[in-house]
Enzyme design. Structure first.
Site, PDB file in Angstrom:
ATOM      1  N   TYR A 176       0.849  -1.197   0.000  1.00 46.81           N
ATOM      2  CA  TYR A 176       0.000   0.000   0.000  1.00 46.81           C
ATOM      3  C   TYR A 176       0.886   1.250   0.000  1.00 46.81           C
ATOM      4  O   TYR A 176       1.672   1.482   0.909  1.00 46.81           O
ATOM      5  CB  TYR A 176      -0.933   0.038   1.220  1.00 46.81           C
ATOM      6  CG  TYR A 176      -1.931  -1.102   1.287  1.00 46.81           C
ATOM      7  CD1 TYR A 176      -2.223  -1.909   0.185  1.00 46.81           C
ATOM      8  CD2 TYR A 176      -2.610  -1.382   2.464  1.00 46.81           C
ATOM      9  CE1 TYR A 176      -3.136  -2.945   0.252  1.00 46.81           C
ATOM     10  CE2 TYR A 176      -3.534  -2.420   2.547  1.00 46.81           C
ATOM     11  CZ  TYR A 176      -3.781  -3.200   1.434  1.00 46.81           C
ATOM     12  OH  TYR A 176      -4.683  -4.233   1.523  1.00 46.81           O
ATOM     13  N   GLY A 215     -13.922  -5.143   1.959  1.00 47.26           N
ATOM     14  CA  GLY A 215     -14.994  -4.633   1.101  1.00 47.26           C
ATOM     15  C   GLY A 215     -16.381  -4.743   1.710  1.00 47.26           C
ATOM     16  O   GLY A 215     -17.357  -4.902   0.983  1.00 47.26           O
ATOM     17  N   GLY A 228     -18.773   1.904  -0.536  1.00 53.52           N
ATOM     18  CA  GLY A 228     -19.835   2.879  -0.240  1.00 53.52           C
ATOM     19  C   GLY A 228     -21.175   2.496  -0.845  1.00 53.52           C
ATOM     20  O   GLY A 228     -22.193   3.129  -0.562  1.00 53.52           O
TER      21      GLY A 228
HETATM   22  N1  LIG Z   1      -6.044  -8.085  -1.758  1.00 53.51           N
HETATM   23  C1  LIG Z   1      -6.090  -7.601  -0.536  1.00 53.51           C
HETATM   24  O1  LIG Z   1      -5.474  -8.133   0.365  1.00 53.51           O
HETATM   25  C2  LIG Z   1      -6.926  -6.397  -0.243  1.00 53.51           C
HETATM   26  C3  LIG Z   1      -7.560  -5.715  -1.286  1.00 53.51           C
HETATM   27  C4  LIG Z   1      -8.341  -4.623  -0.955  1.00 53.51           C
HETATM   28  C5  LIG Z   1      -8.478  -4.244   0.375  1.00 53.51           C
HETATM   29  N2  LIG Z   1      -7.838  -4.892   1.376  1.00 53.51           N
HETATM   30  C6  LIG Z   1      -7.967  -4.490   2.814  1.00 53.51           C
HETATM   31  O2  LIG Z   1      -9.329  -4.442   3.161  1.00 53.51           O
HETATM   32  C7  LIG Z   1      -9.677  -3.117   3.591  1.00 53.51           C
HETATM   33  C8  LIG Z   1     -11.102  -2.794   3.176  1.00 53.51           C
HETATM   34  O3  LIG Z   1     -11.250  -2.958   1.776  1.00 53.51           O
HETATM   35  P1  LIG Z   1     -11.822  -1.826   0.817  1.00 53.51           P
HETATM   36  O4  LIG Z   1     -11.192  -0.546   1.243  1.00 53.51           O
HETATM   37  O5  LIG Z   1     -11.681  -2.233  -0.578  1.00 53.51           O
HETATM   38  O6  LIG Z   1     -13.354  -1.925   1.089  1.00 53.51           O
HETATM   39  P2  LIG Z   1     -14.424  -1.097   1.850  1.00 53.51           P
HETATM   40  O7  LIG Z   1     -14.044  -1.031   3.282  1.00 53.51           O
HETATM   41  O8  LIG Z   1     -15.747  -1.687   1.515  1.00 53.51           O
HETATM   42  O9  LIG Z   1     -14.352   0.316   1.145  1.00 53.51           O
HETATM   43  C9  LIG Z   1     -13.648   1.399   1.643  1.00 53.51           C
HETATM   44  C10 LIG Z   1     -14.085   2.635   0.874  1.00 53.51           C
HETATM   45  O10 LIG Z   1     -15.519   2.719   0.900  1.00 53.51           O
HETATM   46  C11 LIG Z   1     -15.921   4.057   1.037  1.00 53.51           C
HETATM   47  N3  LIG Z   1     -16.646   4.188   2.312  1.00 53.51           N
HETATM   48  C12 LIG Z   1     -16.307   3.653   3.519  1.00 53.51           C
HETATM   49  N4  LIG Z   1     -17.236   3.984   4.432  1.00 53.51           N
HETATM   50  C13 LIG Z   1     -18.181   4.724   3.796  1.00 53.51           C
HETATM   51  C14 LIG Z   1     -19.384   5.344   4.201  1.00 53.51           C
HETATM   52  N5  LIG Z   1     -19.824   5.262   5.452  1.00 53.51           N
HETATM   53  N6  LIG Z   1     -20.097   6.019   3.275  1.00 53.51           N
HETATM   54  C15 LIG Z   1     -19.685   6.110   1.993  1.00 53.51           C
HETATM   55  N7  LIG Z   1     -18.535   5.538   1.541  1.00 53.51           N
HETATM   56  C16 LIG Z   1     -17.811   4.849   2.447  1.00 53.51           C
HETATM   57  C17 LIG Z   1     -14.663   4.904   1.001  1.00 53.51           C
HETATM   58  O11 LIG Z   1     -14.426   5.224  -0.365  1.00 53.51           O
HETATM   59  P3  LIG Z   1     -13.826   6.672  -0.783  1.00 53.51           P
HETATM   60  O12 LIG Z   1     -12.456   6.681  -0.187  1.00 53.51           O
HETATM   61  O13 LIG Z   1     -13.818   6.613  -2.288  1.00 53.51           O
HETATM   62  O14 LIG Z   1     -14.747   7.699  -0.209  1.00 53.51           O
HETATM   63  C18 LIG Z   1     -13.620   3.930   1.516  1.00 53.51           C
HETATM   64  O15 LIG Z   1     -12.307   4.270   1.101  1.00 53.51           O
HETATM   65  C19 LIG Z   1      -8.596  -2.224   2.979  1.00 53.51           C
HETATM   66  O16 LIG Z   1      -8.446  -1.023   3.666  1.00 53.51           O
HETATM   67  C20 LIG Z   1      -7.397  -3.106   3.107  1.00 53.51           C
HETATM   68  O17 LIG Z   1      -6.872  -3.039   4.424  1.00 53.51           O
HETATM   69  C21 LIG Z   1      -7.079  -5.994   1.081  1.00 53.51           C
END
Ligand SMILES: NC(=O)c1ccc[n+]([C@@H]2O[C@H](COP(=O)([O-])OP(=O)(O)OC[C@H]3O[C@@H](n4cnc5c(N)ncnc54)[C@H](OP(=O)(O)O)[C@@H]3O)[C@@H](O)[C@H]2O)c1
Length: 304
Positions: A51, A199, A204
């Protein structure tokens, strides 16, 4: 905040902070997010060496270390990708013991710690020499450098191999009511291995802003859904529970998965914690209503 007791004595909060999208360039906001997370009972933080090419671990480590004397918490990071921190370029996939053992030292250095609570393989293919990688993780555990290990993968053949041949404690997968492909894994999982659901708010789409998020982030739909299908499913899900974020968390709790939620602002985390605190415990009927509102999707590739 509920705690999950995983293998190897690893205890994590049911809701972990996914750190990938933290605002690294706004130190003040980032500090407020971490402080609010800790005050809300979040005790687990998920990052990866890849990251922002090391910067995420570096900035997260600096802030978390300020709170170390006040709060107990665990850190998960991931390795397996080679990258150049200076040029910010990914070089390639490298799950060899030599790379894993040197990558974890770099991660510990950036995070400012001498131990990693959960170390995860950041991907993996069926062609990898998996036994060699597993033995590297076992060595790290024996040497006391890590408490436990896991994989982040959505490849069923890779997951199956690690389930049968390794002592891993976690599998990280994108999992929520819309992307329900991990159901096939969670339904047949060994008791001592947990799914860490990334996710959970589907960027969002599973939040109160879902209408604008769908238009902006999913204009062409997602997996088997067209944009119109997504709207239909989200409307039906809202009839089960008005707060879609709380509903997604409840769906994950029903499946005994941990929630790994990413945010880019304090406002998002505050809203998500509010949803977490009011999530319903789904009855069997309500759970069925969730499944009826969405498409049941299967992984197509990397099965055998
Ligand atoms: N392959 C892997 O190992 C892998 C891949 C992906 C993620 N991850 C890990 O999993 C974590 C979570 O995954 P993710 O970030 O893809 O999924 P997520 O938690 O579903 O999505 C996070 C994004 O959703 C939006 N969001 C969050 N809360 C919100 C709310 N209350 N209202 C509106 N929008 C909201 C924001 O987007 P905006 O920033 O655009 O506003 C935020 O950056 C990551 O931080 C990481 O640590 C691992």
């Amino acid at each position: 905040m509920r705690q999950l007791n995983l293998k190897d004595g690893l205890n994590i909060s049911e809701f972990s902070l996914g750190c990938m999208n933290l605002p690294l360039d706004d130190k003040n906001e980032m500090e407020k997010i971490i402080q609010f997370a800790l005050e809300s009972g979040i005790t687990h933080f998920d990052t990866a060496d890849l990251y922002q090419f090391g910067k995420n671990e570096q900035e997260l480590g600096k802030i978390l270390n300020v709170f170390r004397s006040t709060y107990d918490f665990t850190i998960a990071t991931k390795g397996g990708n080679e990258f150049d921190q200076k040029t910010q370029e990914k070089i390639g996939w490298n799950p060899t013991p030599k790379h894993i053992k040197s990558a974890i030292k770099d991660s510990m250095h950036r995070l400012g710690v001498d131990h990693i609570d959960l170390y995860q393989l950041h991907g993996g293919t069926i062609e990898d020499n998996k036994d060699e990688t597993i033995s590297a993780f076992d060595d790290l555990k024996q040497e006391g450098l890590i408490t436990s290990y896991g994989i982040s993968s959505i490849r069923l053949n890779v997951i199956d191999y690690y389930l049968r041949h390794s002592d891993m404690s976690t599998i990280m997968m994108q999992f929520n009511p819309l992307d329900n492909r991990p159901l096939e894994v969670s339904n047949s999982l060994k008791e001592d291995v947990a799914i860490l659901a990334r996710g959970p708010v589907m960027k969002g789409a599973l939040s109160s802003s879902w209408r604008s998020v769908i238009e902006e982030k999913f204009p062409d739909g997602f997996l088997d859904y067209s944009c119109e299908d997504l709207k239909g499913s989200l409307e039906r899900l809202s009839e089960v529970e008005d707060d879609l974020t709380a509903l997604s968390y409840a769906f994950l709790r029903y499946n005994e998965a941990a929630i790994v939620n990413g945010v880019s602002s304090l406002k998002q985390l505050e809203s998500n914690i509010e949803s977490y605190n009011k999530m319903p415990d789904l009855s069997q009927e309500e759970y069925k209503a969730v499944l009826d509102a969405v498409k049941i999707i299967k992984y197509e590739e990397h099965r055998a």
